[in-house]
Scaffold this motif. Structure first.
Motif, PDB file in Angstrom:
ATOM      1  N   MET A 156       0.832  -1.176   0.000  1.00  0.00           N
ATOM      2  CA  MET A 156       0.000   0.000   0.000  1.00  0.00           C
ATOM      3  C   MET A 156       0.877   1.239   0.000  1.00  0.00           C
ATOM      4  SD  MET A 156      -1.064   2.452   2.474  1.00  0.00           S
ATOM      5  CE  MET A 156      -0.048   1.769   3.735  1.00  0.00           C
ATOM      6  N   PRO A 157       1.838   1.332  -0.905  1.00  0.00           N
ATOM      7  CA  PRO A 157       2.693   2.519  -0.920  1.00  0.00           C
ATOM      8  C   PRO A 157       1.905   3.792  -1.197  1.00  0.00           C
ATOM      9  CG  PRO A 157       3.493   0.850  -2.466  1.00  0.00           C
ATOM     10  CD  PRO A 157       2.186   0.381  -1.939  1.00  0.00           C
ATOM     11  N   ILE A 158       2.316   4.846  -0.513  1.00  0.00           N
ATOM     12  CA  ILE A 158       1.790   6.179  -0.785  1.00  0.00           C
ATOM     13  C   ILE A 158       2.976   6.997  -1.262  1.00  0.00           C
ATOM     14  CG2 ILE A 158       0.653   8.222   0.132  1.00  0.00           C
ATOM     15  CD1 ILE A 158      -0.642   6.436   2.253  1.00  0.00           C
ATOM     16  N   VAL A 159       2.863   7.539  -2.470  1.00  0.00           N
ATOM     17  CA  VAL A 159       3.955   8.260  -3.109  1.00  0.00           C
ATOM     18  C   VAL A 159       3.545   9.706  -3.314  1.00  0.00           C
ATOM     19  CG1 VAL A 159       5.431   8.389  -5.154  1.00  0.00           C
ATOM     20  CG2 VAL A 159       4.697   6.141  -4.291  1.00  0.00           C
ATOM     21  N   LEU A 160       4.332  10.632  -2.758  1.00  0.00           N
ATOM     22  CA  LEU A 160       4.132  12.053  -3.024  1.00  0.00           C
ATOM     23  C   LEU A 160       4.947  12.413  -4.252  1.00  0.00           C
ATOM     24  CD1 LEU A 160       3.164  14.940  -2.386  1.00  0.00           C
ATOM     25  CD2 LEU A 160       5.217  15.192  -0.968  1.00  0.00           C
ATOM     26  N   VAL A 161       4.287  13.045  -5.216  1.00  0.00           N
ATOM     27  CA  VAL A 161       4.941  13.553  -6.411  1.00  0.00           C
ATOM     28  C   VAL A 161       4.939  15.067  -6.279  1.00  0.00           C
ATOM     29  CG1 VAL A 161       4.883  13.661  -8.929  1.00  0.00           C
ATOM     30  CG2 VAL A 161       4.120  11.574  -7.747  1.00  0.00           C
ATOM     31  N   THR A 162       6.132  15.655  -6.183  1.00  0.00           N
ATOM     32  CA  THR A 162       6.244  17.077  -5.917  1.00  0.00           C
ATOM     33  C   THR A 162       7.183  17.714  -6.936  1.00  0.00           C
ATOM     34  OG1 THR A 162       6.561  18.707  -4.138  1.00  0.00           O
ATOM     35  CG2 THR A 162       8.129  16.854  -4.216  1.00  0.00           C
ATOM     36  N   GLY A 163       7.202  19.022  -6.980  1.00  0.00           N
ATOM     37  CA  GLY A 163       8.073  19.739  -7.903  1.00  0.00           C
ATOM     38  C   GLY A 163       7.465  21.082  -8.269  1.00  0.00           C
ATOM     39  N   MET A 164       8.231  21.848  -8.983  1.00  0.00           N
ATOM     40  CA  MET A 164       7.811  23.187  -9.372  1.00  0.00           C
ATOM     41  C   MET A 164       6.707  23.136 -10.423  1.00  0.00           C
ATOM     42  SD  MET A 164       9.734  25.150  -7.533  1.00  0.00           S
ATOM     43  CE  MET A 164       9.366  23.918  -6.322  1.00  0.00           C
ATOM     44  N   SER A 165       6.037  24.248 -10.610  1.00  0.00           N
ATOM     45  CA  SER A 165       5.015  24.362 -11.650  1.00  0.00           C
ATOM     46  C   SER A 165       5.656  24.077 -12.997  1.00  0.00           C
ATOM     47  CB  SER A 165       4.416  25.768 -11.665  1.00  0.00           C
ATOM     48  OG  SER A 165       3.678  25.986 -10.498  1.00  0.00           O
ATOM     49  N   GLY A 166       5.005  23.243 -13.789  1.00  0.00           N
ATOM     50  CA  GLY A 166       5.503  22.930 -15.116  1.00  0.00           C
ATOM     51  C   GLY A 166       6.377  21.694 -15.196  1.00  0.00           C
ATOM     52  N   THR A 167       6.593  21.025 -14.056  1.00  0.00           N
ATOM     53  CA  THR A 167       7.437  19.822 -14.119  1.00  0.00           C
ATOM     54  C   THR A 167       6.689  18.614 -14.658  1.00  0.00           C
ATOM     55  OG1 THR A 167       6.980  19.306 -11.794  1.00  0.00           O
ATOM     56  CG2 THR A 167       9.044  20.464 -12.277  1.00  0.00           C
ATOM     57  N   GLY A 168       5.381  18.659 -14.665  1.00  0.00           N
ATOM     58  CA  GLY A 168       4.624  17.548 -15.221  1.00  0.00           C
ATOM     59  C   GLY A 168       3.946  16.668 -14.195  1.00  0.00           C
ATOM     60  N   LYS A 169       3.706  17.202 -13.003  1.00  0.00           N
ATOM     61  CA  LYS A 169       3.039  16.412 -11.964  1.00  0.00           C
ATOM     62  C   LYS A 169       1.659  15.949 -12.420  1.00  0.00           C
ATOM     63  CE  LYS A 169       3.351  19.733  -8.919  1.00  0.00           C
ATOM     64  NZ  LYS A 169       4.057  20.782  -9.691  1.00  0.00           N
TER      65      LYS A 169
END
Length: 158
Positions: free
Chosen positions: A1-14
């Motif tokens: 049950m992994p929980i993955v945060l995807v973060t980054g600046m605006s425009g990175t493709g989140k």
């Protein structure tokens, strides 16, 4: 049950990465949309809502990808199995936000200056706390492949 945060600046493709993961059957929540963020002042997650989302998800046996970049995200780092920084050069980010149609942030000169400043000041802090980094100059499907590899297959394991 992994929980993955995807973060980054605006425009990175989140958002793009989460859309591709959702198509593959993963559960995804892009906190830029909906009522996850308190936008009075510096954007911050509504901690009660994020806590309830994670608590409810912890009972499942399926991976969850959560995307966002907010001032209080580190509060939840202990509850994430992975914190993945998506990154790209500033020029790439500015090109992307100038042409996207799903989010108006980045279309004004003030927004673009904020993206430049955040990339210089905030991104290094995100990099320090990330468990992985993915350069999103890669094709979007490869970015999604790398994220999926961190979480395992979608759905409940047998």
């Amino acid at each position: 049950m992994p929980i993955v945060l995807v973060t980054g600046m605006s425009g990175t493709g989140k958002s793009t990465a989460l859309e591709l993961l959702a198509r593959r059957g993963y559960r995804t929540v892009d906190t830029d949309y909906g009522d996850w963020i308190d936008r009075t002042g510096e954007p911050r997650w509504r901690e009660d809502r994020i806590d309830a989302l994670i608590a409810g998800h912890e009972k499942s046996k399926e991976p969850l990808f959560l995307a966002g970049t907010v001032v209080n995200q580190a509060v939840f780092y202990p509850r994430f199995d992975e914190v993945v920084l998506l990154s790209a050069p500033i020029g790439t980010l500015l090109d992307r936000v100038a042409t996207r149609t799903t989010n108006p942030f980045g279309t004004t000169a003030e927004d673009r200056e904020r993206i430049i400043a955040n990339t210089r000041e905030v991104e290094p802090l995100l990099r320090e706390s990330a468990t992985a980094e993915i350069d999103t100059r890669l094709p979007p499907d490869l970015v999604a492949d790398r994220l999926a590899a961190l979480a395992g297959p979608p759905g409940r394991p047998a």
